[in-house]
Each structure stands twice: as C-alpha cells, then as structure tokens.
Design an enzyme around this catalytic site. Sequence first.
Site, mmCIF file in Angstrom:
data_model
loop_
_atom_site.group_PDB
_atom_site.id
_atom_site.type_symbol
_atom_site.label_atom_id
_atom_site.label_comp_id
_atom_site.label_asym_id
_atom_site.label_seq_id
_atom_site.Cartn_x
_atom_site.Cartn_y
_atom_site.Cartn_z
ATOM 1 C CG HIS A 26 -43.398 -48.633 3.333
ATOM 2 N ND1 HIS A 26 -42.588 -48.127 2.356
ATOM 3 C CD2 HIS A 26 -44.521 -47.862 3.329
ATOM 4 C CE1 HIS A 26 -43.180 -47.092 1.768
ATOM 5 N NE2 HIS A 26 -44.357 -46.909 2.344
ATOM 6 C CB CYS A 27 -37.670 -48.584 5.251
ATOM 7 S SG CYS A 27 -37.211 -50.320 5.117
ATOM 8 C CB VAL A 28 -35.820 -47.845 0.720
ATOM 9 C CG1 VAL A 28 -35.535 -47.938 -0.775
ATOM 10 C CG2 VAL A 28 -35.608 -46.418 1.206
ATOM 11 N NE ARG A 30 -35.112 -53.284 5.267
ATOM 12 C CZ ARG A 30 -34.360 -52.732 6.202
ATOM 13 N NH1 ARG A 30 -34.200 -53.343 7.352
ATOM 14 N NH2 ARG A 30 -33.771 -51.580 6.008
#
Length: 483
Positions: A26-28, A30
């Site tokens: 995951h990113c910030v 999503r």
Amino acid sequence: MAVNRDDVRKIIEAIGGKENVNAATHCVTRLRLALEDESKVDKEKLDQIDLVKGSFAANNQFQVVIGQGTVDEAFKIFEEETGKGGGSKEEVKKAAATKMNPIQRFIKMLGDIFIPILPAIVTAGLLLGINNLLTAEGLFWENESFISVFPGIEGLASMINFIAVAPFIFLPVLIGWSAMRVFGGNPLLGIALGLALCHPDLASQYGLFDQEAGELAEIPTWNVFGLEVEQLNYQGQVLPVLVATWFLAKVEAFLNQRVPDMFKLLLVAPISLLVVGILTFIIVGPITLWASSIISDSIVWLFDTAGILGGAVYGLFYAPLVITGLHHMFLAVDLQLIGTTGATFLWPILAISNIAQGSAAFGAWFIYRRNNKKKEEGLALTSGISGWLGVTEPAMFGVNLPLKYPFVAAILTTSVVGAIFGASVLTATSIGVGGVPGIISITQEFWGLFLIGMIVAIVVPFVLTLVFSKFAKTQTKDMVDVD
C-alpha cells in the site's frame, strides 16, 4: 475512522478472492495489488463498499483508493485475511511486470529511473521559480525587480539560484544513481560515472560559443594513441549517462561472475568504471549527444513550424498516455530539452492537463452534490483539489474515467490550450509542480499567456462536464443521475 473487517473481506471477495492476489502493498492512500487475473474483479461491487473511495488498474497493478491513514489499518486486515502482503512496492511492481510486453517494460524502466529523482527536479523547479519572482523586472514594480528595490536580499536570491540549478547541472549524477539501481548495478558507480561526465575541468557545452570571435570556441582534446577525444562536459544531458550506465551495469555484472570474491573489491569497480568511462568519452557520449540533438532539434522544429498542431496533439493525448504509463518517457524528453535548449515546450501542456482533470472532477462533484451522492461527492472534491496541485491519478481513475464525459471534457480543453501554447511557442525553464503552482516554472515572458490558459483550464472543463452530463447515459446506479 475505524476499519470494519467485513468491509475488507468484501474487498477481497470483489477482487476475485485471496487466490487471485499475487502480491500486495500500500501507499499513502491506496492498496496496490498485483492480481493473477484482473478480469475476475467485480468493479461495480467493489466501488459499492463503504470503505472504498475508488479503484482503477494501471501498469498491471490494481489499486483500491481507501484514504490516508485508513489504508494502513485496512492493509493490516487485508494481510491477515489473505496471507498476502508485507511486500515492498518493488515486489509488487516485479509481480506486475511479468505480464508486460517489451514496450511496456521499456516504459516501466524509464519510469523506475526518472520517478525517484523527480522530487529533486520538482524542488529545483520551484526554487528557480522563486528566483524568477525575485529577479524579474516589471513584475512588481515598473522596470524594477524585487532585488533592485530591496538590494539586501540579492545575495539570498543568488544562493537560491545556486541551489536550484544544481540538480539540473548535475543531472547525470542523479540519473547515474537511479539508472544503476534499475539496471542491477552498484548505484555508487553510477554516481561516480555521472560525476566524471560533469567534471568542471571539461569544456562546457554552454560556453563553446566565442562571443568575441562570433564562432564556436575550440574544444580541448585528449590524445589517445593518436585518436583525438573531445574533453566535453555532459552536464544537463540525459541520454549519454542513461546509455553509459546500462553498459556499466553489464560490465560490472560480467566481472562479478568471473572475478574471485577475494579480488572483487580491488578489481570489479575500478575496471568497470575505467572501461566504461573511457568508452563513454570516446564512443557512447558523442553518439548519444548527436542522437539527443536530433531529438531536441526535431521537437524544436515541430513547435517552431507547426506549434499549433504539436500542442493540440500533445494536449489531446497526454492524459490517455497517463492511463497506459507511456507518459513517463516524456519526462526524459523534458529534461533533455531543458539540458539542450534551456527550456521545454511539453511540460506547460502537462501542467494544464492536470488542472483540467482537476476541474472536470469538480464538475462531477457539483453533479454528485446535486444528486445527493455523498460518497462520490467527497471523492470528487478531494480529487479535484489534488489535480489542481499536480496529482491527477485520483481524479482520472476515481472520477473522470468511470464517468467518461469529465475525462473527455478535460482532454478537449487541454488540446485547445495546448494548441494556443504551441502556436505561441510557450516554454518552461524547469519542471515544477504540474498544476496551478506551475506558473512560476514558466518562462517569464509567457506568464500572462499561461495564466490565461490556466483560467481556461479551470473554467471550461467544469462547464463542459455539466453540459456533457445532460447527454450521458447512466451506466450503473452509482453513476450520476442526469435525468
């Protein structure tokens, strides 16, 4: 907000079950998933889940927009439920890359090289913009600049300029580091090669013209067994260091496989750097510099002779290229143009495209608000703001593409503004934030025209989205009711 485990389970079910997940991270904002078969995703069902604010597929990754902070908790539950996770973004990218064709892999390679150095380039662009604000004459006072009115800050402006231009001057160093990471070599060798190509004792390409004589100055040379090799500095260049680091990684890998471990430290790096460094000055550099000049001259010729066509076509197709990931290659072209000519024609159109996508999302927000679609309204509002600040993926993939007509409104507007920019040969002296703040990166003489283009990109996509919505057909119950 607390994450409901049942919502995460619904997400897993909607993407085809845990068996359909190859890798996850995951990113910030999503979840980023490499799926076995994206056709198994029930997107309609997925987008109906309260936790989900949007979803899209890009670069063979399926991404589920959840939101900042919330995504961390959601991913922990996702990992517990699927047993897939804990992987890095690179592992997910590698899993996704196995399904790419050669062209997609090439474009991905360019993205992997240039995206990590983008923060330094964008920061430099913003600082150059600040320097322009301080030194531009006639901007705040007639025939005077900020530093002429307040001479005490002249030194500060000079310091800002020195800091700002450094990433562009030493661009081969940044590319050398990043490219060696991607090509599988030692990044420090890439830095060393980039530094060699930018050595201050080499003749600068920007100082070759002798103003007094009115002709090109003589370039000093090395005599290598009777061969005259030009002592030329490659500062600001892209292609020479890109090709050279590819050879450097290959030579390093070749030697690593054949040199005994006890001698690797003494032999592999020195031989690799020496061989490739010499070959770069003799062969790779001159050939790639010639190729770079052809690319730059061709784009300059296009905008000088048919700028209205070039701007219109680039404006129309830039956002669709973002969907495919092909837009990454134009970052290299922008940097090459800046390094060769001192300015780029392409980046200002990119900035307008981002603003237009944000404005179209605002149009969708207005329609969602009118139809009391609370969830979609929130996503469209935040995505529109993000687009204006230069990040368009949430607006494009979460709002505009699902509805289609906002996306069309944005690219049509960008094409028209691009044609105007192309006809006027509008340029940017650096790459900055690709949204409303981007105006400070524009060549000073074009600030007024770019401001007009920004106003058009803010207003027209919003209005067109409202107009097009009257003719759009409702495709799912979550889409806007236009009746």
